[in-house]
Design a protein around this motif. Structure first.
Motif, PDB file in Angstrom:
ATOM      1  N   ALA A 212       0.929  -1.194   0.050  1.00 23.11           N
ATOM      2  CA  ALA A 212       0.001   0.077   0.087  1.00 23.11           C
ATOM      3  C   ALA A 212       0.887   1.324  -0.166  1.00 23.11           C
ATOM      4  O   ALA A 212       1.465   1.636   1.192  1.00 23.11           O
ATOM      5  CB  ALA A 212      -0.891  -0.250   1.255  1.00 23.11           C
ATOM      6  N   SER A 213       1.060   1.826  -1.104  1.00 23.63           N
ATOM      7  CA  SER A 213       1.909   2.922  -1.322  1.00 23.63           C
ATOM      8  C   SER A 213       1.322   3.861  -2.416  1.00 23.63           C
ATOM      9  O   SER A 213       0.717   3.730  -3.407  1.00 23.63           O
ATOM     10  CB  SER A 213       3.312   2.555  -1.520  1.00 23.63           C
ATOM     11  OG  SER A 213       3.924   3.966  -1.879  1.00 23.63           O
ATOM     12  N   ARG A 214       1.388   5.366  -1.901  1.00 28.58           N
ATOM     13  CA  ARG A 214       0.904   6.196  -2.939  1.00 28.58           C
ATOM     14  C   ARG A 214       2.041   6.711  -3.908  1.00 28.58           C
ATOM     15  O   ARG A 214       1.844   7.343  -4.817  1.00 28.58           O
ATOM     16  CB  ARG A 214       0.302   7.433  -2.381  1.00 28.58           C
ATOM     17  CG  ARG A 214      -0.538   7.325  -1.271  1.00 28.58           C
ATOM     18  CD  ARG A 214      -1.298   8.517  -0.974  1.00 28.58           C
ATOM     19  NE  ARG A 214      -2.402   8.432  -0.067  1.00 28.58           N
ATOM     20  CZ  ARG A 214      -2.159   8.938   1.541  1.00 28.58           C
ATOM     21  NH1 ARG A 214      -1.142   9.368   1.842  1.00 28.58           N
ATOM     22  NH2 ARG A 214      -3.238   8.659   2.256  1.00 28.58           N
ATOM     23  N   SER A 215       3.337   6.357  -3.643  1.00 30.34           N
ATOM     24  CA  SER A 215       4.611   6.756  -4.467  1.00 30.34           C
ATOM     25  C   SER A 215       4.527   6.100  -5.757  1.00 30.34           C
ATOM     26  O   SER A 215       4.251   5.016  -6.064  1.00 30.34           O
ATOM     27  CB  SER A 215       5.722   6.504  -3.789  1.00 30.34           C
ATOM     28  OG  SER A 215       5.653   7.075  -2.472  1.00 30.34           O
ATOM     29  N   ALA A 216       4.912   6.968  -6.854  1.00 26.79           N
ATOM     30  CA  ALA A 216       4.788   6.302  -8.224  1.00 26.79           C
ATOM     31  C   ALA A 216       5.923   7.614  -8.893  1.00 26.79           C
ATOM     32  O   ALA A 216       6.104   8.704  -8.528  1.00 26.79           O
ATOM     33  CB  ALA A 216       3.740   6.568  -8.836  1.00 26.79           C
ATOM     34  N   VAL A 217       6.587   7.049  -9.879  1.00 27.76           N
ATOM     35  CA  VAL A 217       7.368   8.013 -10.681  1.00 27.76           C
ATOM     36  C   VAL A 217       6.719   7.709 -12.173  1.00 27.76           C
ATOM     37  O   VAL A 217       6.307   6.648 -12.853  1.00 27.76           O
ATOM     38  CB  VAL A 217       8.869   7.603 -10.624  1.00 27.76           C
ATOM     39  CG1 VAL A 217       9.413   7.673  -9.437  1.00 27.76           C
ATOM     40  CG2 VAL A 217       9.049   6.102 -11.021  1.00 27.76           C
ATOM     41  N   GLU A 218       6.842   8.897 -12.882  1.00 27.08           N
ATOM     42  CA  GLU A 218       6.817   9.047 -14.400  1.00 27.08           C
ATOM     43  C   GLU A 218       8.041   9.206 -15.188  1.00 27.08           C
ATOM     44  O   GLU A 218       8.510  10.100 -14.900  1.00 27.08           O
ATOM     45  CB  GLU A 218       5.491  10.075 -14.563  1.00 27.08           C
ATOM     46  CG  GLU A 218       5.024   9.954 -16.268  1.00 27.08           C
ATOM     47  CD  GLU A 218       3.800  10.839 -16.373  1.00 27.08           C
ATOM     48  OE1 GLU A 218       2.852  10.638 -16.071  1.00 27.08           O
ATOM     49  OE2 GLU A 218       4.459  12.201 -16.710  1.00 27.08           O
ATOM     50  N   ILE A 219       8.414   8.087 -15.924  1.00 25.74           N
ATOM     51  CA  ILE A 219       9.642   8.276 -16.710  1.00 25.74           C
ATOM     52  C   ILE A 219       9.492   8.125 -18.240  1.00 25.74           C
ATOM     53  O   ILE A 219       8.537   7.515 -18.837  1.00 25.74           O
ATOM     54  CB  ILE A 219      10.594   7.087 -16.128  1.00 25.74           C
ATOM     55  CG1 ILE A 219      10.759   7.251 -14.882  1.00 25.74           C
ATOM     56  CG2 ILE A 219      11.739   7.045 -16.836  1.00 25.74           C
ATOM     57  CD1 ILE A 219      11.500   5.881 -14.141  1.00 25.74           C
ATOM     58  N   LYS A 220      10.028   8.928 -18.935  1.00 22.95           N
ATOM     59  CA  LYS A 220       9.942   9.008 -20.293  1.00 22.95           C
ATOM     60  C   LYS A 220      11.412   8.884 -20.777  1.00 22.95           C
ATOM     61  O   LYS A 220      12.625   9.381 -20.427  1.00 22.95           O
ATOM     62  CB  LYS A 220       9.705  10.352 -20.938  1.00 22.95           C
ATOM     63  CG  LYS A 220       9.527  10.322 -22.501  1.00 22.95           C
ATOM     64  CD  LYS A 220       9.081  11.754 -22.785  1.00 22.95           C
ATOM     65  CE  LYS A 220       8.885  11.865 -24.320  1.00 22.95           C
ATOM     66  NZ  LYS A 220       8.217  13.042 -24.810  1.00 22.95           N
ATOM     67  N   PHE A 221      11.597   7.554 -21.676  1.00 23.32           N
ATOM     68  CA  PHE A 221      12.876   7.025 -21.932  1.00 23.32           C
ATOM     69  C   PHE A 221      12.872   7.407 -23.456  1.00 23.32           C
ATOM     70  O   PHE A 221      12.092   7.527 -24.231  1.00 23.32           O
ATOM     71  CB  PHE A 221      12.687   5.355 -21.798  1.00 23.32           C
ATOM     72  CG  PHE A 221      13.103   4.842 -20.624  1.00 23.32           C
ATOM     73  CD1 PHE A 221      14.044   5.283 -19.848  1.00 23.32           C
ATOM     74  CD2 PHE A 221      12.024   4.330 -19.969  1.00 23.32           C
ATOM     75  CE1 PHE A 221      14.247   4.545 -18.483  1.00 23.32           C
ATOM     76  CE2 PHE A 221      12.031   4.109 -18.426  1.00 23.32           C
ATOM     77  CZ  PHE A 221      13.155   3.976 -17.701  1.00 23.32           C
ATOM     78  N   ARG A 222      14.344   7.344 -23.945  1.00 18.81           N
ATOM     79  CA  ARG A 222      14.768   7.747 -25.297  1.00 18.81           C
ATOM     80  C   ARG A 222      15.972   6.814 -25.392  1.00 18.81           C
ATOM     81  O   ARG A 222      16.994   6.702 -24.720  1.00 18.81           O
ATOM     82  CB  ARG A 222      15.027   9.276 -25.411  1.00 18.81           C
ATOM     83  CG  ARG A 222      15.646   9.488 -26.759  1.00 18.81           C
ATOM     84  CD  ARG A 222      15.813  11.005 -27.049  1.00 18.81           C
ATOM     85  NE  ARG A 222      16.454  11.803 -26.136  1.00 18.81           N
ATOM     86  CZ  ARG A 222      17.913  11.848 -26.165  1.00 18.81           C
ATOM     87  NH1 ARG A 222      18.757  11.476 -27.204  1.00 18.81           N
ATOM     88  NH2 ARG A 222      18.580  12.587 -24.941  1.00 18.81           N
TER      89      ARG A 222
END
Length: 623
Positions: A212-222
């Motif tokens: 149970a966690s609210r943490s997230a990361v949004e990552i854009k790769f190239r």
């Protein structure tokens, strides 16, 4: 059923890197918990004693039902249509998970994605199950080969009777949980244990507890300067496939060794310097910022034989550092010699890195958000004379509920719990009112100036009264009802009253105003509104399935505007009544928490108590 040169778009889609949903309705008959329903029971003192688990799957040496599926093509057409050089195709497997009830019936818990042309697949899509240690929970795992015509269709809508059976295995959930590595390998057999000495392959099931966690990361790769692996394509001079089609697969390492895939990007065609759409990874997926992640870059092949371009290992913290320093990291190819790796010129870059806090449905509801219920009932003539027992509107003197009453009661009892004043607008459409005109949005209570009634009992009473005073007519039009609900939702925005609206439409007919309804839904898609549609009777409900947009295609208006989000959920009552595996309320509400959250996130609305805490502590940054 890998078939021949089929639509492979489904195999090129991203998996597991979207914003996490509050529930995972992978299956058409979803047995996993639903935040809205669970919160309802908790508030009434029913606290489930369970641990939420996620099951992940891999298989080995599955049956190949496509070994003879050659295409009847000439050599010339083979070169022009075959993208990656093999004529034979393999099975396209998908796992379906069932819980076997005490009465022997199977309750579907979820489905994985379909993997194209692969007899040794590793699936990314997980299936949720509530582990109750005091109960014997019999699980059945069935593997299907999905027909190529369904490759671009959401798995939850697939009819399993149209797919080829590859084998099944079974176990007790506790058998998996009590293993030291929480993994169990099952020998697949024919249906119901039949199949003789035939080798169906094996299925490995791995269980992990949900964090149970609210943490997230949004990552854009190239990537830049990838090696071109499509040498054969070049040698036969196929102009449309001279370069490779790269995608990334990201896996999390586990303590017991090895790794578990958590997501993959979409495929970028014919590109040695690809940029992918942003991925959103939750802490449930990546564990912690220091957990090593294996990032592999593959060249997509429609025959399932994806070629490894290169790999590397970095944690989320490492990826954040790459973003801040605007630097890249080189891929490598493992060597057969221990400790030796070939470093490649191809590099991975992080063009976007954003930490987010993702609030759950319960976070919003428990901090004061309300769900406001509205209902609209079909009064068209196709329902039949309400005085006759065969009518869909027939009110049984012995108290047996008709389909309209059943839908109002089951959905209303859950939704009204989230509404403080329990005053609900209730309308009818397609009926001839007392003034002799046909109305496509009239107040069910007969009051010309006020549409609200009190509680579910008030809706039921107004419905019964309307059947005595409104003549059934037609045609079936949704546009005015949707517009009326949208007006109420729009007015709430100016008062900042923390309300989200849910309109229940119950109908038996085919829409006459399909495009007008689509226009109204597209306009309403940026409002705090969801629309639940129950189809009663035996009409053709294909139009409702279009409105539901479960095929991944968002609705488009007559002016070309695309819906901001999907706000419709449709359930045909006959499927619920004949299937017996889910209730009306489960079928209708399975997508509601996700639709609610998609609106809150798109508008960057946080729960009131979180906002208050942030304002009280300016140093606390919530992205």
């Amino acid at each position: 059923m890998g078939g021949c040169f089929s639509d492979v778009r489904g195999g090129k889609d991203a998996v597991g890197g979207a914003l996490p949903r509050p529930t995972e309705p992978n299956a058409k008959n979803d047995g996993a918990h639903n935040d809205a329903i669970e919160f309802f029971y908790r508030a009434h003192g029913a606290y489930p004693l369970f641990t939420q688990l996620e099951l992940s799957f891999s298989a080995s040496k599955l049956l190949d039902l496509d070994v003879t599926s050659k295409c009847n093509l000439t050599a010339t057409s083979l070169l022009s249509r075959l993208k990656k050089s093999l004529v034979f195709f393999q099975s396209d497997p998908m796992v379906v998970v069932y819980l076997k009830k005490n009465d022997g019936k199977l309750e579907e818990l979820g489905r994985t994605e379909v993997i194209l042309n692969n007899l040794n697949p590793v699936w990314i899509q997980k299936v949720s199950v509530a582990y109750q240690f005091e109960m014997v929970q019999n699980l059945i795992f069935r593997v299907y080969d999905v027909d190529t015509q369904y490759h671009n269709v959401p798995v939850k809508t697939l009819n399993l009777r149209d797919q080829e059976f590859l084998g099944e295995g079974s176990c007790i959930l506790s058998e998996i949980v009590t293993k030291q590595n929480r993994s169990l390998t099952l020998t697949l057999k024919g249906k119901n244990g039949l199949g003789g000495l035939r080798n169906f392959g094996t299925l490995t099931v791995h269980a992990e507890e949900t964090i149970a966690s609210r943490s997230a990361v949004e990552i854009k790769f190239r990537c830049a300067h990838l090696d071109n692996k499509d040498l054969f394509s070049k040698s036969v001079s196929l102009p449309d496939s001279s370069l490779q089609d790269p995608f990334l697969r990201i896996s999390r390492t586990v303590e017991t060794g090895g790794s578990i895939p958590i997501c993959k990007t979409e495929v970028v065609d014919n590109n040695l310097n690809p940029t992918w759409k942003p991925l959103c990874l939750s802490m449930q997926q990546f564990g912690s910022k220091d957990t090593p992640l294996v990032i592999e870059c593959f060249d997509f092949n429609s025959n399932g034989n994806h070629i490894l371009i290169g790999k590397l290992q970095k944690s989320v913290a490492d990826l954040e550092k790459l973003f801040k320093e605007k630097s890249g990291v080189n891929f490598f190819i493992p060597s057969s010699r221990a400790g030796h790796e070939k470093v490649l010129k191809g590099q991975l870059f992080v063009d976007q890195f954003c930490e987010k806090e993702q609030f759950s449905f319960v976070d919003y509801i428990s901090s004061g958000f309300e769900l406001n219920f509205m209902v609209a009932v079909d009064f068209t003539g196709s329902n039949g004379d309400p005085r006759k027992p065969e009518s869909l509107h027939y009110i049984d003197p012995y108290g047996r509920l008709n389909s309209y009453q059943q839908a109002i009661t089951e959905v209303g009892q859950v939704i009204q719990f989230y509404d403080a004043d329990k005053s609900f607008p209730a309308w009818g459409f397609g009926g001839r009112t007392a003034n002799g005109t046909v109305s496509h949005c009239f107040n069910l209570n007969g009051n010309a100036s006020e549409s609200e009634v009190v509680g579910v009992e008030g809706i039921m009473a107004a419905y019964a009264n309307a059947l005595r005073n409104v003549a059934l007519s037609g045609p079936t039009l949704f546009g005015q009802v949707v517009n009326r609900a949208a007006e109420i939702a729009a007015r709430s925005l100016s008062s900042n009253n923390n309300k989200y609206y849910v309109l229940l439409i119950i109908t038996d007919g085919i829409l006459t105003d399909l495009q007008e309804t689509k226009d109204a839904l597209v306009r309403a898609s940026n409002l705090p509104l969801s629309i639940l549609i129950v189809g009663v009777g035996n009409a053709d409900f294909k139009q409702m399935e279009i409105l539901d947009a479960d095929n991944g295609q968002r609705l488009e208006s007559s002016t070309g505007r695309i819906a901001t989000r999907d706000i419709v959920q449709f359930v045909p009552m006959r499927d619920v009544q004949t299937g017996g595996q889910i209730s009306v309320v489960q079928g209708l509400l399975e997508e509601l928490p996700g639709q609610f959250l998609s609106y809150m996130r798109s508008m960057d609305i946080k729960p009131p108590t979180i906002n208050a805490a942030a304002q009280a502590s300016p140093a606390l940054e919530i992205l």
